[in-house]
Design an enzyme around this catalytic site. Structure first.
Site, PDB file in Angstrom:
ATOM      1  N   THR A 161       0.857  -1.231   0.037  1.00 12.17           N
ATOM      2  CA  THR A 161      -0.034  -0.248   0.017  1.00 12.17           C
ATOM      3  C   THR A 161       0.844   1.381   0.065  1.00 12.17           C
ATOM      4  OG1 THR A 161      -2.045  -0.776   0.887  1.00 12.17           O
ATOM      5  CG2 THR A 161      -1.605   1.074   1.542  1.00 12.17           C
ATOM      6  N   CYS A 178       6.945  -0.556   6.923  1.00 12.05           N
ATOM      7  CA  CYS A 178       7.023  -1.050   8.316  1.00 12.05           C
ATOM      8  C   CYS A 178       8.137  -0.742   8.903  1.00 12.05           C
ATOM      9  CB  CYS A 178       6.222  -2.069   8.615  1.00 12.05           C
ATOM     10  SG  CYS A 178       7.198  -3.584   8.282  1.00 12.05           S
ATOM     11  N   ASN A 386       7.301  -7.412  13.909  1.00  9.35           N
ATOM     12  CA  ASN A 386       6.589  -6.114  13.445  1.00  9.35           C
ATOM     13  C   ASN A 386       4.926  -6.364  13.689  1.00  9.35           C
ATOM     14  OD1 ASN A 386       6.150  -7.931  11.371  1.00  9.35           O
ATOM     15  ND2 ASN A 386       5.528  -6.270  10.206  1.00  9.35           N
ATOM     16  N   CYS A 388       2.704  -7.185  11.816  1.00  8.79           N
ATOM     17  CA  CYS A 388       1.993  -8.084  11.340  1.00  8.79           C
ATOM     18  C   CYS A 388       2.988  -9.660  11.375  1.00  8.79           C
ATOM     19  CB  CYS A 388       1.672  -7.917   9.685  1.00  8.79           C
ATOM     20  SG  CYS A 388       0.615  -6.507   9.419  1.00  8.79           S
ATOM     21  N   GLU A 390       5.479 -10.739  10.399  1.00  8.99           N
ATOM     22  CA  GLU A 390       6.370 -11.259   9.495  1.00  8.99           C
ATOM     23  C   GLU A 390       7.757 -10.796   9.200  1.00  8.99           C
ATOM     24  OE1 GLU A 390       4.583  -8.124   6.650  1.00  8.99           O
ATOM     25  OE2 GLU A 390       4.506  -8.956   8.649  1.00  8.99           O
ATOM     26  N   THR A 589      -1.578  -9.463   3.354  1.00  8.92           N
ATOM     27  CA  THR A 589      -2.385  -8.757   2.180  1.00  8.92           C
ATOM     28  C   THR A 589      -3.830  -8.620   2.421  1.00  8.92           C
ATOM     29  OG1 THR A 589      -2.847 -10.773   1.015  1.00  8.92           O
ATOM     30  CG2 THR A 589      -0.475 -10.065   0.648  1.00  8.92           C
ATOM     31  N   SER A 591      -5.937  -4.908   1.527  1.00 12.91           N
ATOM     32  CA  SER A 591      -6.716  -4.137   0.372  1.00 12.91           C
ATOM     33  C   SER A 591      -6.168  -4.450  -1.058  1.00 12.91           C
ATOM     34  CB  SER A 591      -6.486  -2.711   0.450  1.00 12.91           C
ATOM     35  OG  SER A 591      -7.046  -2.359   2.001  1.00 12.91           O
ATOM     36  N   ILE A 592      -4.710  -4.772  -1.058  1.00 15.15           N
ATOM     37  CA  ILE A 592      -4.204  -5.048  -2.351  1.00 15.15           C
ATOM     38  C   ILE A 592      -4.857  -6.575  -2.935  1.00 15.15           C
ATOM     39  CG2 ILE A 592      -1.924  -5.314  -3.589  1.00 15.15           C
ATOM     40  CD1 ILE A 592      -2.949  -2.591  -3.107  1.00 15.15           C
TER      41      ILE A 592
END
Length: 714
Positions: A161, A178, A386, A388, A390, A589, A591-592
């Site tokens: 994004t 991030c 982080n 999320c 990952e 993932t 919105s994308i």
């Protein structure tokens, strides 16, 4: 004379949201009405997009106007011959691109496209946004700009994004997704952390902080006992900073904090997410993560007490911050050391509490510390993740003087994300070029990022050139090919797909190092330099175990990397190095994936027709990719599939991904805390590196969502 049926009159008077909502209603034959979503797309463009789009006489006039009026960054366009730029826009518009779902189109025009400053009219269509992103990332390289345009328009590659939103705009946020920062056990570092939260959140990133180094509540300050307030007041300050900062008013800042399981404040830390927590300690919007080493599982298996060690004493005794100590390795030594204060809790009670909090809030995330560090090919220690879960990279401490100036700039972490759409990659005419183009595009984001407001982030990025190439649409692809998620064929495919991507990613990074005559800092101390990284690929047999998967790769014309290819790559890497310290990370993932018409990340769908709660708009409906009324049985949802098959799938991918993968665990509404603990133990045993959210099926709440990090969620 034509007749008008009631159904036709109804459809002609329905707006695009009403047509989209009909996805959630069966027709008279009991079928999902996929055609209504296509009608919603047409209605959206006819009644909203076209009437609200600014038109220009030519692309040449459009670009001149947008540069002159302060919308586009002329520095991006000036790196190319104008004739090439015009040809690339023409090439993009001739691609025949069409959104596959209403939600994909709606998401793009509400969240990504360039609008007039009053926000009322559109200045871009999808092809224009893609072209500006490609021109920005290619930095004057016409071939790369063309390749990036093709990869994005085909849906094979999608930047995250912040990159997709901001590239080419004169007024924009950063391109970086991030950030991860350490906090050291002093006021200067804490003060810097709060300022960094404000600065980075203002620029549109998600920010995570390591709290493990902070002294516990009741620890001495200047040798006076019972003075420290512990980690919770610091969490409160960070939460307030994130609430205050947002990117041009677009969204509230997003933050996370990580604490080690053997930190004395761990139970207080978890209590901040209880529904009935006292307002003085309750943390409402900050995400929580817990770092758990192997020793904690061993102690729980033995039903033993687990020691919580004073970070204050560890720093004084061993000259290292708590987060830089391998607790599993030094556990017995720390237990025996009378100079390190310790308190005890029951290990099983700790896991029970963990599950209770996850049951209530979905938090905390979990990072399996020793699993992560065993798999880490880079010299140094990984002690946090982080927002999320990952990103897994090494870091190093900064030091400050009394004026908050740096006396030593350490290395904090930023990561530049983008994902491949597995279904489209398997259809790619050249998988090697697809991966190379993506790696070069993401590397450009790293090269172009200079976060001067947080020098440790800038230093870390300049040293590491770290990127995170992710994946999405695994479930969609498997369903398209008639393979059930979590089946032997699905696991076989996941393993060999990531195996193949990894070879091409490392190969591209080696080529970058050879072209530029430069590696990431610390390459010489890495397992890449020693050749040890390649051992598993030279020893094991990496061939399809199932006929179905062998046929899939053959049909796609994809050559699986051979042992000879790995040997050659190892030798080249040892000679030239690699440019990127980190290459892969699989984000969640969001919105994308809708714009790309993909299933999210590599986990299963949450529903055949997903219900999204989109702000003031209300509910929007999203059909799973490649789903028809004939193949619905391939679309079992994540709650029915259950945690074990999801963990098995992620374990296959984890073997090849140098960083982490956002793994959400889904449970039925009948699940207990024991079910959650069993899944955590299973994940740890399978070599999973981190766990993201816990999700319980709650039918009454369908169509609502917990907002995570938009940056990482792509």
């Amino acid at each position: 004379m034509a007749t008008t049926t009631p159904e036709r009159v109804m459809q002609e008077t329905m707006d695009y949201h009403a047509l989209n909502a009909m996805l959630n209603l069966y027709d008279k034959a009991g079928h999902i009405q996929f055609d209504k979503d296509q009608q919603a797309i047409d209605a959206f463009f006819a009644t909203h997009v076209r009437p609200h789009s600014v038109t220009f006489a030519s692309q040449h006039e459009r670009l001149g106007t947008l540069v002159r009026e302060g919308y586009y960054d002329d520095a991006v366009l000036a790196r190319y011959d104008r004739a090439f730029v015009l040809r690339l826009f023409e090439h993009a518009h001739a691609s025949g691109f069409r959104f596959q779902t209403f939600l994909g189109a709606w998401k793009f025009y509400t969240s990504y496209t360039l609008k007039t400053f009053d926000g009322k009219r559109y200045l871009e269509h999808f092809e224009d946004r893609v072209t500006m992103v490609a021109l920005t990332l290619a930095q004057g390289d016409e071939t790369l700009a063309t390749q990036l345009t093709d990869e994005m328009l085909s849906g094979r590659f999608q930047p995250a994004t912040p990159t997709f939103l901001n590239c080419g705009k004169q007024q924009r946020g950063e391109l970086v997704s991030c950030f991860l920062l350490r906090i050291e056990d002093n006021m200067e570092s804490i003060g810097r952390a709060v300022n960094s939260a404000l600065q980075l959140s203002k620029r549109g990133g998600g920010v995570a902080f390591l709290l493990s180094n902070l002294r516990e509540a009741g620890a001495p300050i200047k040798r006076i006992e019972n003075q420290s307030s512990g980690v919770i007041p610091v969490m409160k300050m960070l939460e307030d900073a994130f609430s205050y900062a947002n990117q041009l008013g677009a969204r509230q800042g997003a933050g996370a904090v990580y604490l080690h399981a053997h930190h004395p404040d761990i139970l207080r830390f978890l209590d901040t997410k209880r529904e009935n927590a006292d307002e003085k300690i309750r943390i409402k919007t900050l995400s929580l993560g817990v770092v758990i080493p192997d020793i904690t599982f061993r102690l729980a298996k033995e039903n033993a007490q687990m020691a919580l060690f004073s970070p204050y004493d560890i720093q004084r005794r061993y000259g290292k911050p708590f987060g830089d100590i391998a607790i599993s390795e030094r556990y017995d030594e720390l237990i025996a050391d009378p100079h390190v204060r310790k308190t005890y809790i029951n290990a099983r009670d700790f896991f029970q509490t963990l599950a209770e909090i996850q049951f209530e809030s979905g938090y905390p995330y979990i990072m399996f510390e020793d699993t992560v560090n065993r798999a880490n090919p880079i010299a140094g220690r990984i002690n946090m993740s982080n927002l999320c879960s990952e990103i897994l990279q090494v870091n190093s401490a900064s030091r400050y003087d009394d004026n908050l100036d740096y006396t030593h700039i350490g290395h904090d972490i930023s990561c530049n994300l983008g994902s491949l759409n597995i279904a489209h990659v398997m259809d790619s005419p050249d998988i090697g070029r697809t991966v190379e183009t993506a790696i070069r595009g993401l590397t450009a984001v790293s090269d172009m990022s200079h976060i001067r407001s947080v020098p440790s982030i800038a230093a870390g990025n300049a040293a590491s050139h770290a990127i995170g190439l992710g994946q999405m649409n695994l479930h969609g692809y498997l369903a398209r090919e008639g393979i059930a998620y979590g089946s032997p064929e699905a696991l076989d495919f996941t393993n060999l797909y990531f195996y193949t991507i990894t070879w091409h990613a490392v190969h591209t990074s080696m080529r970058l190092a050879r072209e530029r005559g430069k590696t990431f800092a610390g390459f010489a101390q890495s397992r890449y330099a020693s050749g040890d990284y390649f051992t598993q690929y030279l020893q094991d047999d990496w061939q399809p175990k199932t006929a179905k998967v062998r046929a899939l790769f053959a049909r796609s014309g994809i050559t699986l990397p051979t042992r000879e290819m790995w040997l050659k790559l190892r030798d080249d890497v040892m000679r030239y190095g690699i440019y990127n310290q980190n290459l892969q990370a699989v984000p969640p993932t969001g919105s994308i994936s809708y714009i790309n018409h993909a299933t999210s990340s590599i986990h299963p769908i949450v529903a055949k027709i997903e219900i999204r709660k989109e702000g003031k708009t209300g509910r929007v409906y999203y059909p799973a990719p490649f789903m028809t009324n004939e193949n619905l049985d391939m679309y079992q949802d994540a709650y029915d599939i259950g945690p074990e098959k999801i963990i098995d799938t992620y374990a296959e991918a984890t073997r090849h991904v140098d960083q982490g993968l956002s793994l959400t665990l889904f449970f039925p509404d009948t699940a207990t805390t024991r079910d959650i603990n069993k899944a955590q133990i299973y994940a740890w045993r399978k070599g999973i590196k981190s766990l993201y959210y816990i999700r319980l099926r709650q039918l009454a709440l369908e169509g609502t969502e917990i907002e995570g990090c938009v940056s990482c969620a792509l």
